[in-house]
Scaffold this active site. Sequence first.
Site, PDB file in Angstrom:
ATOM      1  N   GLY A 241      36.822  36.223  38.196  1.00 11.03           N
ATOM      2  CA  GLY A 241      37.495  36.570  39.433  1.00 11.03           C
ATOM      3  C   GLY A 241      36.592  36.363  40.635  1.00 11.03           C
ATOM      4  O   GLY A 241      35.376  36.183  40.507  1.00 11.03           O
ATOM      5  N   CYS A 242      37.179  36.402  41.814  1.00 13.60           N
ATOM      6  CA  CYS A 242      36.419  36.153  43.042  1.00 13.60           C
ATOM      7  C   CYS A 242      35.448  37.295  43.345  1.00 13.60           C
ATOM      8  O   CYS A 242      34.250  37.062  43.561  1.00 13.60           O
ATOM      9  CB  CYS A 242      37.364  35.898  44.207  1.00 13.60           C
ATOM     10  SG  CYS A 242      38.669  37.131  44.412  1.00 13.60           S
TER      11      CYS A 242
END
EC number: 1.2.1.38
Length: 349
Positions: free
Chosen positions: A152-153
Amino acid sequence: MTTKLRAAIVGSTGYGGVELIRLLLAHPNVEITSVISSSSAGAPIADGYPHLNQILTDRLDAVDVELIRGKADVVFLATPHGVSTELSPKLLDAGLKVIDISGDFRLQSGDVYETWYKHKPADPEYLKRAVYGLCEVFGEEVRGKDFISNPGCYPTATLLGLAPLAASGWIDPKSIIADAKSGVSGAGRGLSLLVHYSEINENFLAYKVNKHQHTPEIEQALSRLAGEEVVMTFTTHLVPMTRGILSTIYVNLKSPRSEDDIRELYRQYYEGRKFVRLREKGKYPATKEVWGSNYCDIGLSLDSRTGRLTIVSVIDNVVKGAAGQAVQNLNLMMGWDEATGLAFTPVYP
């Protein structure tokens, strides 16, 4: 290469998908052979993204495994959570390589996934098969594999800021606090009150406090690196900018260290890793300085008064936090230089 790798992108009409298009169009070893959308099949992709006019003229394909198998060698899944759970096994069984940008295969425990994501978990057989592709930390595990779960970011920014300390055993595993801020592109292209212009403009807010689904992903990776359970406080914020994540992280060390010792630890850990840049002493990165690029910039400051270390880590959430890292994973998967197709300068101003 004389023959290019054929790539399909499922979810091409989202921000992650269209950023993959931008990056893969410039990749010397890849040809985009199918752009796919379940909601807009049959329409030219330039209808939804006019900036692609006369650059990519393809019409969007429907989600059809047999069609994809006939067109592609590797499939990128830039899909909402819950879609990849069902689709990835079918694509893998069809002999395709898969890079999943959603969160469906990041967590090793199906129960933990269901608790945090509120979706049915994936088949345990395929959960075990997925390799967590945080390139600068677990990149060697990606090489030669056919199924990669893209981080994920928020976890990318936060984990890259913490990985050297966690792997060294220098960190107090119960002292970590991460305060992270994201631009509105992280919420995707769908409509919601949270990202309505009049709601977010000139505003700054915390959301999903103590409930963000990226929390167990960060804890899982840190626990693996540290060799012991890591539990942290992770708070996310939305800021009125389009791209970028800034994660400010506070930690206590198990024993006294100098800032120079810590900086040397980071330098050695990331030596040879092209996309992590450590700032000089007393200097700290800003999101604008990595905009449009695959870089993660890190600044450090040891507070002699409190004994706490502050880490500032920034990325472009759409590139290093999604599409760029997915291309980096593809490069590692295929045995290419990991910077292939990604060696461009950040856009400034």
